[in-house]
Design a protein around this motif. Structure first.
Motif, PDB file in Angstrom:
ATOM      1  N   MET A  34     -81.636 -55.227 -66.293  1.00 55.99           N
ATOM      2  CA  MET A  34     -81.510 -54.290 -67.412  1.00 55.99           C
ATOM      3  C   MET A  34     -80.040 -54.173 -67.805  1.00 55.99           C
ATOM      4  SD  MET A  34     -83.317 -52.952 -64.612  1.00 55.99           S
ATOM      5  CE  MET A  34     -85.002 -52.527 -64.179  1.00 55.99           C
TER       6      MET A  34
ATOM      7  N   THR B 211     -90.514 -45.770 -66.271  1.00 58.21           N
ATOM      8  CA  THR B 211     -90.488 -46.251 -67.648  1.00 58.21           C
ATOM      9  C   THR B 211     -90.804 -47.738 -67.620  1.00 58.21           C
ATOM     10  OG1 THR B 211     -89.170 -46.335 -69.682  1.00 58.21           O
ATOM     11  CG2 THR B 211     -88.017 -46.798 -67.630  1.00 58.21           C
ATOM     12  N   TRP B 212     -91.222 -48.292 -68.748  1.00 54.12           N
ATOM     13  CA  TRP B 212     -91.538 -49.727 -68.790  1.00 54.12           C
ATOM     14  C   TRP B 212     -90.362 -50.549 -68.285  1.00 54.12           C
ATOM     15  CZ3 TRP B 212     -89.602 -54.180 -70.864  1.00 54.12           C
ATOM     16  CH2 TRP B 212     -90.467 -55.274 -70.911  1.00 54.12           C
ATOM     17  N   PRO B 213     -90.625 -51.554 -67.427  1.00 51.31           N
ATOM     18  CA  PRO B 213     -91.913 -52.125 -67.052  1.00 51.31           C
ATOM     19  C   PRO B 213     -92.471 -51.612 -65.727  1.00 51.31           C
ATOM     20  CG  PRO B 213     -90.168 -53.600 -66.373  1.00 51.31           C
ATOM     21  CD  PRO B 213     -89.495 -52.421 -66.998  1.00 51.31           C
TER      22      PRO B 213
ATOM     23  N   MET C 178     -81.951 -48.872 -69.284  1.00 55.27           N
ATOM     24  CA  MET C 178     -83.373 -48.716 -69.578  1.00 55.27           C
ATOM     25  C   MET C 178     -83.622 -48.261 -71.009  1.00 55.27           C
ATOM     26  SD  MET C 178     -84.760 -49.798 -66.903  1.00 55.27           S
ATOM     27  CE  MET C 178     -86.479 -49.377 -67.193  1.00 55.27           C
ATOM     28  N   SER C 179     -82.621 -47.720 -71.667  1.00 58.47           N
ATOM     29  CA  SER C 179     -82.806 -47.257 -73.040  1.00 58.47           C
ATOM     30  C   SER C 179     -82.899 -48.420 -74.023  1.00 58.47           C
ATOM     31  CB  SER C 179     -81.660 -46.324 -73.440  1.00 58.47           C
ATOM     32  OG  SER C 179     -80.419 -47.012 -73.379  1.00 58.47           O
ATOM     33  N   LYS C 180     -82.430 -49.596 -73.611  1.00 60.11           N
ATOM     34  CA  LYS C 180     -82.467 -50.771 -74.478  1.00 60.11           C
ATOM     35  C   LYS C 180     -83.539 -51.728 -73.964  1.00 60.11           C
ATOM     36  CE  LYS C 180     -77.617 -50.397 -75.846  1.00 60.11           C
ATOM     37  NZ  LYS C 180     -76.312 -51.090 -75.943  1.00 60.11           N
ATOM     38  N   ARG C 181     -84.769 -51.435 -74.340  1.00 59.85           N
ATOM     39  CA  ARG C 181     -85.911 -52.169 -73.824  1.00 59.85           C
ATOM     40  C   ARG C 181     -85.825 -53.666 -74.130  1.00 59.85           C
ATOM     41  NH1 ARG C 181     -92.230 -50.278 -74.211  1.00 59.85           N
ATOM     42  NH2 ARG C 181     -93.192 -52.273 -73.680  1.00 59.85           N
ATOM     43  N   ASP C 182     -85.290 -54.005 -75.277  1.00 56.88           N
ATOM     44  CA  ASP C 182     -85.220 -55.411 -75.676  1.00 56.88           C
ATOM     45  C   ASP C 182     -84.322 -56.234 -74.766  1.00 56.88           C
ATOM     46  OD1 ASP C 182     -86.923 -54.853 -77.740  1.00 56.88           O
ATOM     47  OD2 ASP C 182     -85.353 -54.728 -79.277  1.00 56.88           O
ATOM     48  N   SER C 183     -83.447 -55.555 -74.018  1.00 55.80           N
ATOM     49  CA  SER C 183     -82.515 -56.301 -73.168  1.00 55.80           C
ATOM     50  C   SER C 183     -83.056 -56.518 -71.755  1.00 55.80           C
ATOM     51  CB  SER C 183     -81.172 -55.563 -73.092  1.00 55.80           C
ATOM     52  OG  SER C 183     -81.305 -54.353 -72.345  1.00 55.80           O
ATOM     53  N   ILE C 184     -84.195 -55.919 -71.432  1.00 57.16           N
ATOM     54  CA  ILE C 184     -84.780 -56.056 -70.095  1.00 57.16           C
ATOM     55  C   ILE C 184     -85.454 -57.422 -69.986  1.00 57.16           C
ATOM     56  CG2 ILE C 184     -86.452 -55.129 -68.468  1.00 57.16           C
ATOM     57  CD1 ILE C 184     -86.040 -52.393 -69.813  1.00 57.16           C
ATOM     58  N   TYR C 185     -85.152 -58.154 -68.917  1.00 55.95           N
ATOM     59  CA  TYR C 185     -85.730 -59.492 -68.794  1.00 55.95           C
ATOM     60  C   TYR C 185     -85.869 -59.886 -67.325  1.00 55.95           C
ATOM     61  CZ  TYR C 185     -81.089 -61.294 -67.550  1.00 55.95           C
ATOM     62  OH  TYR C 185     -79.896 -61.521 -66.901  1.00 55.95           O
TER      63      TYR C 185
END
Length: 444
Positions: free
Chosen positions: A139, A76-78, A143-150
């Motif tokens: 994360m 999954t992204w990224p 992974m379900s909260k894409r906006d929190s990945i950095y």
């Protein structure tokens, strides 16, 4: 005037375009859509774990194999492929990358080479346009909260050991076609180091010395306690970039490109390491500031990197192995290797300042093997695996790092100024224990 930075940038850009244009669509995808027997591959890893090393190690090794499977998540992204985290017990939640993923890759390589390759592809997937390969990708919300990945895109890279794992993959599988794919990230990362981590005279540095962000992977290491800030040559960074040049020269020849620039820089760095980062009277390597001023000298394990990367002379390597790796007052503690020599005044039971990390015992053993010292490699691996198995039998888990004096990991401090002050449990990123057992078996 054309500087080496500009030359590297434009030459790597041109070569990258040539290599990329010559890749077929299938090669770009690699094995993304290729059917694979995942269940059978994980079963092979379990079989390897349950038959490698001493019988006393096998329950622990089997547990590690099971953790690899449980710690692997769908693509999954990224990421383009299934990915492994640092370990389900990592105190800061899900994360990918840094040098941890290299250790995990090497650990599964012989049983599940496709999975190993996918981790390496994931590692370089998010390389920045300037060539920087990110450190850890976090994360915190899953992974379900894409906006929190950095991840940090400007100041924090990671020790560039991934090309070593690519070479290991090629050596084991015989599949040299992947070099085409990894060559581009390699040349771009070299350019990033030349542009962003070049020391003031020669060599390279990690931004630990400037920002104390622990780009080197050695958080709060003793080498940076008193040092003045500045772009000063670090022994680990310089050796790691030397290794990039060495591999770039090799891959260039294999791909039919001119390797002379990479060979020239490789040889310059090798000479610098052997001459300017070495204190002959002590038989060891230091950062440039410690070479110049004995007041800053400490028995930090990072002095081993010239052996791991092959930058040391044979005479230097043998002196180092006998005087440091095999000395119980320095690195050959009950659980090797101590990250700070036992007799050093700064030795303490605190993260990277004395405890033992199995990943570093693994690299130390590889450094010994580079110079034909199977005797030393065997001792280091056996002691590390014996002590890890003893703690696994007692606690039922593997630990982020261990008490180098043979005590309990729970008694070792992590970061006293944070709420997480004990080593993480179920931490895979620094425990290539299966690979260590396989290496140990090769000596018998």
């Amino acid at each position: 005037m054309v500087t080496i930075k500009k030359f590297l940038f434009f030459s790597s850009l041109i070569i990258s375009l040539i290599v990329y244009s010559n890749l077929s669509a299938q090669e770009r995808r690699v094995t993304k859509n290729k059917p694979t027997d995942k269940a059978g591959s994980w079963e092979r890893l379990l079989t390897t774990a349950s038959t490698s090393g001493k019988p006393d190690w096998r329950p622990m090794l089997t547990y590690v194999a099971q953790l690899h499977k449980a710690n692997t998540h769908p693509a999954t992204w990224p990421f383009d492929y299934e990915w492994e985290g640092l370990g389900p017990g990592y105190v800061y939640g899900e994360a990918f990358g840094h040098w941890d993923i290299v250790h995990e890759t090497i650990d599964v390589l012989r049983s599940y080479p496709e999975h190993a390759l996918h981790q390496l592809l994931n590692d370089v997937k998010n390389q920045e346009p300037n060539g920087m390969v990110p450190g850890s990708i976090y994360m915190p919300g899953g992974m379900s909260k894409r906006d929190s990945i950095y991840w940090n895109k400007t100041t924090e890279g990671h020790p560039p050991l991934w090309p070593i794992a690519v070479n290991d993959y090629v050596a084991y599988t015989g599949d040299s076609t992947v070099i085409k794919i990894f060559y581009v990230p390699l040349t771009r990362q070299i350019t990033w180091f030349e542009n962003n981590r070049k020391a003031e005279t020669e060599g390279f540095f990690y931004n630990d010395i400037l920002l104390k962000k622990w780009e080197s992977g050695v958080d709060e290491g003793v080498r940076f306690d008193e040092v003045k800030k500045g772009p000063l040559a670090c022994i680990d960074a310089t050796c790691h970039v030397y290794n990039l040049y060495n591999i770039a020269a090799k891959w260039s020849k294999q791909l039919g490109f001119d390797a002379r620039l990479y060979e020239k820089r490789r040889d310059e760095l090798k000479a610098f390491i052997q001459k300017d980062l070495y204190v002959k009277e002590e038989g060891t390597f230091y950062d440039i500031w410690a070479v110049k001023d004995p007041e800053f000298r400490h028995l930090a394990f990072e002095s081993m990197w010239p052996l791991v990367t092959g930058a040391a002379t044979k005479e230097q390597a043998n002196a180092y192995i006998d005087k440091y790796f095999l000395d119980t007052a320095v690195f050959l503690t009950a659980h090797p290797i101590a990250t700070v020599g036992r007799k050093d005044p700064k030795f303490e039971m605190r993260m990277w300042r004395g405890p033992a990390w199995n990943s570093m015992a693994y690299w130390a053993a590889r450094g010994c093997l580079n110079y034909g010292r199977k005797d030393a490699a065997k001792i280091i691996l056996e002691k590390a695996l014996d002590e890890s198995a003893k703690q696994f039998k007692r606690t039922g888990t593997i630990w982020e790092f261990y008490n180098s004096l043979g005590g309990n990991p729970e008694d070792v401090k992590r970061k006293p100024h944070t709420k997480f002050n004990v080593p993480s449990k179920d931490y895979l990123g620094h425990n290539p224990l299966i690979a260590m057992a396989i290496m140990y078996d090769s000596f018998r």
